[in-house]
Design a protein around this motif. Structure first.
Motif, PDB file in Angstrom:
ATOM      1  N   ALA A  68       0.947  -1.390  -0.209  1.00 10.75           N
ATOM      2  CA  ALA A  68      -0.019   0.107   0.080  1.00 10.75           C
ATOM      3  C   ALA A  68       0.797   1.066  -0.072  1.00 10.75           C
ATOM      4  O   ALA A  68       1.935   1.207   0.756  1.00 10.75           O
ATOM      5  CB  ALA A  68      -0.899   0.283   1.279  1.00 10.75           C
ATOM      6  N   LEU A  69       0.535   2.247  -0.778  1.00 12.84           N
ATOM      7  CA  LEU A  69       1.137   3.517  -0.822  1.00 12.84           C
ATOM      8  C   LEU A  69       0.923   4.349   0.621  1.00 12.84           C
ATOM      9  O   LEU A  69      -0.098   4.110   1.246  1.00 12.84           O
ATOM     10  CB  LEU A  69       0.557   4.469  -1.929  1.00 12.84           C
ATOM     11  CG  LEU A  69       1.413   5.394  -2.432  1.00 12.84           C
ATOM     12  CD1 LEU A  69       2.739   5.071  -2.783  1.00 12.84           C
ATOM     13  CD2 LEU A  69       0.926   6.210  -3.635  1.00 12.84           C
ATOM     14  N   ILE A  70       2.130   5.105   1.086  1.00 14.30           N
ATOM     15  CA  ILE A  70       1.937   5.666   2.181  1.00 14.30           C
ATOM     16  C   ILE A  70       1.380   6.961   2.035  1.00 14.30           C
ATOM     17  O   ILE A  70       1.945   7.786   1.187  1.00 14.30           O
ATOM     18  CB  ILE A  70       3.353   5.800   2.794  1.00 14.30           C
ATOM     19  CG1 ILE A  70       3.816   4.268   3.162  1.00 14.30           C
ATOM     20  CG2 ILE A  70       3.414   6.390   4.219  1.00 14.30           C
ATOM     21  CD1 ILE A  70       4.786   4.287   4.252  1.00 14.30           C
ATOM     22  N   ASN A  71       0.546   7.665   2.493  1.00 11.58           N
ATOM     23  CA  ASN A  71      -0.016   8.792   2.788  1.00 11.58           C
ATOM     24  C   ASN A  71       0.974   9.872   3.016  1.00 11.58           C
ATOM     25  O   ASN A  71       1.360   9.662   4.432  1.00 11.58           O
ATOM     26  CB  ASN A  71      -1.437   8.924   3.376  1.00 11.58           C
ATOM     27  CG  ASN A  71      -2.127  10.129   3.455  1.00 11.58           C
ATOM     28  OD1 ASN A  71      -1.516  11.270   2.923  1.00 11.58           O
ATOM     29  ND2 ASN A  71      -3.392  10.470   3.779  1.00 11.58           N
ATOM     30  N   PRO A  72       1.407  10.879   2.587  1.00  9.68           N
ATOM     31  CA  PRO A  72       2.429  11.760   3.140  1.00  9.68           C
ATOM     32  C   PRO A  72       1.938  12.788   4.074  1.00  9.68           C
ATOM     33  O   PRO A  72       2.818  13.024   5.040  1.00  9.68           O
ATOM     34  CB  PRO A  72       2.746  12.730   1.771  1.00  9.68           C
ATOM     35  CG  PRO A  72       1.583  12.455   0.747  1.00  9.68           C
ATOM     36  CD  PRO A  72       1.036  11.077   1.021  1.00  9.68           C
ATOM     37  N   LYS A  73       0.398  12.740   4.258  1.00  3.91           N
ATOM     38  CA  LYS A  73       0.016  13.726   5.317  1.00  3.91           C
ATOM     39  C   LYS A  73       0.129  12.921   6.720  1.00  3.91           C
ATOM     40  O   LYS A  73       0.563  13.462   7.814  1.00  3.91           O
ATOM     41  CB  LYS A  73      -1.294  14.210   4.848  1.00  3.91           C
ATOM     42  CG  LYS A  73      -1.972  15.019   5.961  1.00  3.91           C
ATOM     43  CD  LYS A  73      -3.432  15.280   5.511  1.00  3.91           C
ATOM     44  CE  LYS A  73      -4.091  16.097   6.609  1.00  3.91           C
ATOM     45  NZ  LYS A  73      -5.666  16.394   6.072  1.00  3.91           N
TER      46      LYS A  73
END
Length: 143
Positions: A68-73
């Motif tokens: 899963a891609l990591i949310n930068p926020k």
């Protein structure tokens, strides 16, 4: 695809569940990605000029659904969808509306200002070595 080389991802399933890493390679034809430091496999290598002989740990491919891609926020795994921005470009967006920028890709070719042995000299580039078409036609009286 929503994953590209350089993205920060987290493992969602498998023996390395919870580990983070960067995407090194995307194999579109196999639906797999290779993530740095995840799914390590032992490879027996013969000695070459650049590689020492022995058993080396190499990251193996993982199915893209297991990462899963990591949310930068908020630094947590997230789903991603595509939207068009104001300029009409396709951007990756999380469900909460945070834009996920594409990582900088390394330059494959770095142009040099110096002339190499196979380069054409600047003076030769600007030299006119042809006759203009209209002058050529006038000299042979085609017009």
């Amino acid at each position: 695809w929503k994953l590209v080389v350089g993205d920060e991802v987290i493992m969602r399933a498998g023996k390395d569940k919870g580990k983070r890493g960067r995407v090194i390679e995307v194999r579109y034809d196999e639906n797999r990605v290779v993530v740095d430091g995840v799914n390590m496999q032992k490879h027996h290598r013969r000695a070459t000029a650049s590689v020492k002989a022995g058993i080396h740990d190499v990251p193996g491919p993982i199915h893209y659904s297991n990462v899963a891609l990591i949310n930068p926020k908020d630094d947590k795994p997230t789903r991603v969808r595509f939207k068009q921005d104001s300029k009409g470009r396709r951007v990756r967006v999380t469900p909460c509306g945070v834009k996920i920028p594409y990582p900088k890709q390394p330059a494959l070719f770095k142009p040099s200002d110096e002339d190499g042995p196979c380069d054409t000299a600047a003076a030769d580039v600007h030299e006119v070595t042809y006759e203009r078409y209209d002058e050529f036609m006038r000299t042979f009286k085609f017009t």
